[in-house]
Design a protein around this motif. Structure first.
Motif, PDB file in Angstrom:
ATOM      1  N   LYS A 105       0.843  -1.191   0.000  1.00 49.76           N
ATOM      2  CA  LYS A 105       0.000   0.000   0.000  1.00 49.76           C
ATOM      3  C   LYS A 105       0.889   1.256   0.000  1.00 49.76           C
ATOM      4  O   LYS A 105       0.819   2.078  -0.898  1.00 49.76           O
ATOM      5  CB  LYS A 105      -0.876  -0.054   1.261  1.00 49.76           C
ATOM      6  N   TYR A 106       1.733   1.380   0.991  1.00 52.34           N
ATOM      7  CA  TYR A 106       2.439   2.649   1.201  1.00 52.34           C
ATOM      8  C   TYR A 106       3.662   2.757   0.302  1.00 52.34           C
ATOM      9  O   TYR A 106       4.576   1.925   0.360  1.00 52.34           O
ATOM     10  CB  TYR A 106       2.816   2.782   2.683  1.00 52.34           C
ATOM     11  N   TRP A 107       3.676   3.802  -0.521  1.00 54.11           N
ATOM     12  CA  TRP A 107       4.749   3.988  -1.494  1.00 54.11           C
ATOM     13  C   TRP A 107       5.238   5.435  -1.448  1.00 54.11           C
ATOM     14  O   TRP A 107       4.484   6.368  -1.742  1.00 54.11           O
ATOM     15  CB  TRP A 107       4.246   3.648  -2.908  1.00 54.11           C
ATOM     16  N   GLY A 108       6.488   5.623  -1.104  1.00 56.86           N
ATOM     17  CA  GLY A 108       7.077   6.962  -1.039  1.00 56.86           C
ATOM     18  C   GLY A 108       7.727   7.304  -2.371  1.00 56.86           C
ATOM     19  O   GLY A 108       8.466   6.496  -2.931  1.00 56.86           O
ATOM     20  N   VAL A 109       7.456   8.506  -2.859  1.00 62.64           N
ATOM     21  CA  VAL A 109       8.049   8.941  -4.132  1.00 62.64           C
ATOM     22  C   VAL A 109       9.234   9.852  -3.792  1.00 62.64           C
ATOM     23  O   VAL A 109       9.137  11.072  -3.759  1.00 62.64           O
ATOM     24  CB  VAL A 109       6.990   9.645  -5.008  1.00 62.64           C
ATOM     25  N   GLY A 110      10.375   9.210  -3.486  1.00 59.27           N
ATOM     26  CA  GLY A 110      11.592   9.948  -3.141  1.00 59.27           C
ATOM     27  C   GLY A 110      11.690  10.258  -1.662  1.00 59.27           C
ATOM     28  O   GLY A 110      10.701  10.198  -0.920  1.00 59.27           O
ATOM     29  N   ASN A 111      12.904  10.575  -1.241  1.00 60.09           N
ATOM     30  CA  ASN A 111      13.175  10.904   0.158  1.00 60.09           C
ATOM     31  C   ASN A 111      14.035  12.161   0.217  1.00 60.09           C
ATOM     32  O   ASN A 111      15.054  12.259  -0.485  1.00 60.09           O
ATOM     33  CB  ASN A 111      13.945   9.753   0.820  1.00 60.09           C
ATOM     34  N   GLU A 112      13.640  13.111   1.032  1.00 60.61           N
ATOM     35  CA  GLU A 112      14.415  14.344   1.247  1.00 60.61           C
ATOM     36  C   GLU A 112      14.997  14.844  -0.077  1.00 60.61           C
ATOM     37  O   GLU A 112      16.202  15.072  -0.207  1.00 60.61           O
ATOM     38  CB  GLU A 112      15.508  14.120   2.310  1.00 60.61           C
ATOM     39  N   ASN A 113      14.139  15.051  -1.067  1.00 60.14           N
ATOM     40  CA  ASN A 113      14.634  15.451  -2.384  1.00 60.14           C
ATOM     41  C   ASN A 113      15.109  16.899  -2.417  1.00 60.14           C
ATOM     42  O   ASN A 113      15.740  17.331  -3.379  1.00 60.14           O
ATOM     43  CB  ASN A 113      13.555  15.174  -3.450  1.00 60.14           C
ATOM     44  N   TRP A 114      14.896  17.614  -1.321  1.00 66.43           N
ATOM     45  CA  TRP A 114      15.463  18.957  -1.175  1.00 66.43           C
ATOM     46  C   TRP A 114      16.932  18.883  -0.742  1.00 66.43           C
ATOM     47  O   TRP A 114      17.639  19.869  -0.711  1.00 66.43           O
ATOM     48  CB  TRP A 114      14.666  19.774  -0.132  1.00 66.43           C
ATOM     49  N   GLY A 115      17.398  17.664  -0.382  1.00 60.14           N
ATOM     50  CA  GLY A 115      18.765  17.492   0.139  1.00 60.14           C
ATOM     51  C   GLY A 115      19.406  16.270  -0.476  1.00 60.14           C
ATOM     52  O   GLY A 115      19.645  16.212  -1.684  1.00 60.14           O
ATOM     53  N   CYS A 116      19.621  15.227   0.372  1.00 61.64           N
ATOM     54  CA  CYS A 116      20.336  14.039  -0.116  1.00 61.64           C
ATOM     55  C   CYS A 116      19.628  13.362  -1.288  1.00 61.64           C
ATOM     56  O   CYS A 116      20.254  12.639  -2.055  1.00 61.64           O
ATOM     57  CB  CYS A 116      20.561  13.049   1.024  1.00 61.64           C
ATOM     58  N   GLY A 117      18.354  13.630  -1.481  1.00 63.79           N
ATOM     59  CA  GLY A 117      17.611  13.010  -2.582  1.00 63.79           C
ATOM     60  C   GLY A 117      17.613  13.847  -3.843  1.00 63.79           C
ATOM     61  O   GLY A 117      16.685  13.751  -4.656  1.00 63.79           O
ATOM     62  N   GLY A 118      18.630  14.698  -4.042  1.00 57.63           N
ATOM     63  CA  GLY A 118      18.753  15.388  -5.331  1.00 57.63           C
ATOM     64  C   GLY A 118      18.870  16.903  -5.275  1.00 57.63           C
ATOM     65  O   GLY A 118      18.953  17.544  -6.322  1.00 57.63           O
ATOM     66  N   ASN A 119      18.869  17.484  -4.065  1.00 53.39           N
ATOM     67  CA  ASN A 119      19.002  18.952  -3.930  1.00 53.39           C
ATOM     68  C   ASN A 119      18.052  19.726  -4.842  1.00 53.39           C
ATOM     69  O   ASN A 119      18.462  20.635  -5.568  1.00 53.39           O
ATOM     70  CB  ASN A 119      20.455  19.381  -4.203  1.00 53.39           C
ATOM     71  N   MET A 120      16.798  19.352  -4.817  1.00 54.47           N
ATOM     72  CA  MET A 120      15.810  19.965  -5.722  1.00 54.47           C
ATOM     73  C   MET A 120      15.074  21.122  -5.052  1.00 54.47           C
ATOM     74  O   MET A 120      14.983  21.184  -3.828  1.00 54.47           O
ATOM     75  CB  MET A 120      14.769  18.909  -6.124  1.00 54.47           C
ATOM     76  N   THR A 121      14.521  21.991  -5.874  1.00 50.60           N
ATOM     77  CA  THR A 121      13.625  23.026  -5.332  1.00 50.60           C
ATOM     78  C   THR A 121      12.231  22.407  -5.176  1.00 50.60           C
ATOM     79  O   THR A 121      11.929  21.361  -5.770  1.00 50.60           O
ATOM     80  CB  THR A 121      13.497  24.213  -6.308  1.00 50.60           C
ATOM     81  N   ALA A 122      11.385  23.091  -4.429  1.00 51.42           N
ATOM     82  CA  ALA A 122      10.008  22.603  -4.233  1.00 51.42           C
ATOM     83  C   ALA A 122       9.284  22.528  -5.571  1.00 51.42           C
ATOM     84  O   ALA A 122       8.524  21.585  -5.839  1.00 51.42           O
ATOM     85  CB  ALA A 122       9.272  23.541  -3.279  1.00 51.42           C
ATOM     86  N   GLU A 123       9.530  23.519  -6.417  1.00 44.66           N
ATOM     87  CA  GLU A 123       8.835  23.591  -7.713  1.00 44.66           C
ATOM     88  C   GLU A 123       9.256  22.406  -8.593  1.00 44.66           C
ATOM     89  O   GLU A 123       8.424  21.730  -9.194  1.00 44.66           O
ATOM     90  CB  GLU A 123       9.178  24.914  -8.429  1.00 44.66           C
ATOM     91  N   TYR A 124      10.567  22.157  -8.647  1.00 42.80           N
ATOM     92  CA  TYR A 124      11.079  21.085  -9.503  1.00 42.80           C
ATOM     93  C   TYR A 124      10.593  19.723  -8.995  1.00 42.80           C
ATOM     94  O   TYR A 124      10.120  18.882  -9.760  1.00 42.80           O
ATOM     95  CB  TYR A 124      12.620  21.146  -9.525  1.00 42.80           C
ATOM     96  N   TYR A 125      10.687  19.524  -7.671  1.00 44.10           N
ATOM     97  CA  TYR A 125      10.254  18.232  -7.115  1.00 44.10           C
ATOM     98  C   TYR A 125       8.762  18.002  -7.373  1.00 44.10           C
ATOM     99  O   TYR A 125       8.352  16.895  -7.710  1.00 44.10           O
ATOM    100  CB  TYR A 125      10.556  18.125  -5.609  1.00 44.10           C
ATOM    101  N   SER A 126       7.961  19.062  -7.208  1.00 44.82           N
ATOM    102  CA  SER A 126       6.512  18.883  -7.376  1.00 44.82           C
ATOM    103  C   SER A 126       6.183  18.394  -8.780  1.00 44.82           C
ATOM    104  O   SER A 126       5.312  17.533  -8.964  1.00 44.82           O
ATOM    105  CB  SER A 126       5.762  20.195  -7.111  1.00 44.82           C
ATOM    106  N   ASP A 127       6.893  18.938  -9.779  1.00 45.01           N
ATOM    107  CA  ASP A 127       6.691  18.460 -11.155  1.00 45.01           C
ATOM    108  C   ASP A 127       7.104  16.995 -11.273  1.00 45.01           C
ATOM    109  O   ASP A 127       6.391  16.168 -11.849  1.00 45.01           O
ATOM    110  CB  ASP A 127       7.511  19.298 -12.145  1.00 45.01           C
ATOM    111  N   LEU A 128       8.283  16.677 -10.699  1.00 45.29           N
ATOM    112  CA  LEU A 128       8.760  15.288 -10.765  1.00 45.29           C
ATOM    113  C   LEU A 128       7.811  14.347 -10.039  1.00 45.29           C
ATOM    114  O   LEU A 128       7.553  13.238 -10.483  1.00 45.29           O
ATOM    115  CB  LEU A 128      10.143  15.166 -10.107  1.00 45.29           C
ATOM    116  N   PHE A 129       7.282  14.809  -8.902  1.00 48.17           N
ATOM    117  CA  PHE A 129       6.366  13.958  -8.138  1.00 48.17           C
ATOM    118  C   PHE A 129       5.186  13.539  -9.017  1.00 48.17           C
ATOM    119  O   PHE A 129       4.813  12.359  -9.061  1.00 48.17           O
ATOM    120  CB  PHE A 129       5.863  14.662  -6.865  1.00 48.17           C
TER     121      PHE A 129
END
Ligand code: AHR
Length: 501
Positions: free
Chosen positions: A168-192
């Motif tokens: 059931k429970y599926w996480g789409v990435g972890n801490e993508n603002w840091g160790c998971g890719g240093n992304m911005t909120a805007e960029y991650y939201s699109d990727l999500f």
């Protein structure tokens, strides 16, 4: 004097405390998976298909509801196909985040599902967004859940698993603002949105998709910005792409605070930091309410707990720390806060289950120690799936703006009320009165368990594993008058009172 008022009225019982608030997290980090859960089939340590029997037994006892895996930062570097097939031929990798050690991939997807099966808990997998691909994540879900005829299913069958598993429970990435890719909120939201589109529901399996949220340690404006951007983005799209947003929050009293050398200054700072989780949930909740007033999207606090300096002589990348009465109090404060916010908080996973950070269990070869935090989870398991009761606590101040008594209350389907309270004051016992509105306690049975210590740093060791464990709190300690329970709450203690109606 502390005054606790609990409303037991039926009409007030609106929200159920999800059992998943009592969830756990296990990463390929230090000795959590290897030595903690996994010793291999040939080990002299008693095991079932390579998984330690003693830890399974201990975790089943606290009704572990779910387990998050494989990370953490490790998740965004993990390639699941390296962890399937014949154990001996699985490729190795460097665990760059955690000590640069070689990961042999002996514990992979099949072993994880076997572990969850042995624990009787729900699996929660965090997929790789940082260094993976949409195809890789989508194929992992197909490998696990599809029941048809496809290359991924045939691969699974060749590896010995005929029937699909359920997840059931599926996480789409972890801490993508840091160790998971240093992304911005805007960029991650699109990727999500892109990744979650391809997280398909196969063969009757229904995913509960969890987006990466902020870290509570960020300045609050950054925390709220991340949530705002993500909520705005998902709000305008199909409702089934997201069910939860994660939040990570660690309690630290400075970057190098020791787990066991505790001054009162450090104790106080720890309590303040721990209680900040309440404010965080409230503020994040306000942003979420703006876009989702019916609270359909839940807050998933999938990493929380204390973070101290590693123990002397251990690998600094392994995050191994002792666990004291202070950790127990931090756990009880968090669990009470989560209970009280169970309208929005659906899951929480303490970091991490064995040998890492605020662990339940410490292992040393064939020996295990249950930590004070484990005992809090044992005492609090009675709140799992119970209905929250509204509680109002007026307590004296411990220091500055910090009140001494904190807690929550629930009623379960067997008509048992449980009240969990903790006194964060390490110096003073506190006269406490609990009023249960709408009840007459005279013909009711009362029992209680308490976890207390004389020292702030009291803990269990391999030599002395039972220094700290819950005891029965004798009913002669209580004075009962009509709807009121009076007793002296010991200093730095945690109590769970049961009233059978
Ligand atoms: O729990 C340890 C680490 O803390 C996790 O890998 C990461 O997600 C967080 O920063």
């Amino acid at each position: 004097m502390a005054k606790v008022v609990i409303n037991t009225d039926f009409k007030q019982r609106k929200n159920r405390i999800s059992r998943n608030i009592y969830g756990h997290f296990a990463e390929h980090l230090g000795r959590c998976i290897y030595e903690g859960f996994w010793v291999g089939k040939d080990s002299s340590i008693p095991n079932t298909r390579g998984i330690r029997k003693d830890v399974v037994e201990a975790l089943r006892k606290i009704n572990i509801p779910n387990l998050r895996w494989p990370g953490g930062c490790f998740a965004d570097e993990y390639h699941w196909k390296d962890g399937i097939g014949q154990i001996k031929t699985r490729p190795k990798m460097v665990n760059t985040h955690w000590g640069g050690v070689i990961e042999n991939n002996h514990f992979g997807t099949h072993e994880f599902f076997d572990l969850c099966h042995q624990l009787g808990c729900e699996p929660y997998i965090c997929g790789n967004v940082g260094s993976g691909t949409v195809q890789e994540m989508s194929q992992w879900i197909e490998y696990i859940t599809f029941d048809g005829d496809s290359p991924m299913v045939n691969l699974r069958r060749n590896n010995g698993q005929e029937d699909p598993w359920k997840i059931k429970y599926w996480g789409v990435g972890n801490e993508n603002w840091g160790c998971g890719g240093n992304m911005t909120a805007e960029y991650y939201s699109d990727l999500f949105l892109q990744y979650s589109t391809y997280c398909r529901d196969f063969s009757g399996n229904k995913l509960y998709k969890i987006a990466c949220g902020p870290a509570g340690e960020f300045p609050i404006t950054q925390v709220l910005h991340w949530v705002d951007v993500l909520m705005k983005k998902v709000k305008t799209t199909l409702s089934n792409v997201i069910q939860g947003i994660s939040l990570h929050y660690y309690t630290r009293a400075g970057m190098s605070a020791s787990a066991t050398k505790i001054s009162e200054k450090s104790w106080l700072l720890t309590m303040k930091k721990a209680l900040y989780i309440d404010e965080l949930i409230l503020k994040i909740g306000e942003i979420m309410n703006k876009y989702d007033p019916s609270k359909r999207i839940k807050l998933i606090i999938d990493e929380w707990g204390t973070w101290w300096r590693v123990e002397k002589g251990t690998n600094s990348g392994f995050l191994y720390q002792q666990n004291t009465m202070r950790d127990a109090i931090v756990a009880s404060l968090h669990l009470d806060v989560f209970n009280n916010h169970c309208d929005r908080v659906y899951m929480a996973n303490i970091a991490q289950t064995i040998n890492v950070l605020q662990a339940m269990i410490l292992t040393q070869e064939e020996k295990i120690v249950l930590t004070p935090t484990y005992h809090v989870f044992d005492m609090y398991k009675i709140h799992q799936d119970a209905m929250l009761l509204s509680i109002n606590i007026e307590s004296e101040i411990y220091e500055k703006n910090l009140t001494a008594i904190h807690g929550s209350a629930s009623i379960n389907d067997n008509n048992e009320i449980h009240i969990s309270l903790c006194n964060i004051n390490p110096n003073s016992n506190i006269e406490t009165s609990i009023k249960l509105l709408q009840l007459d306690l005279n013909d009711k049975t009362l029992s209680a368990r308490i976890l207390k210590a004389d020292q702030m740093n009291a803990h269990n060791t391999f030599e002395s594993p039972h220094n700290l464990k819950p005891e029965n709190f004798n009913s002669s300690n209580f004075i009962i008058q009509r709807n009121e329970i009076k007793f002296k709450m010991p200093r730095m203690a945690i109590i769970v009172i049961k009233v059978s109606l």
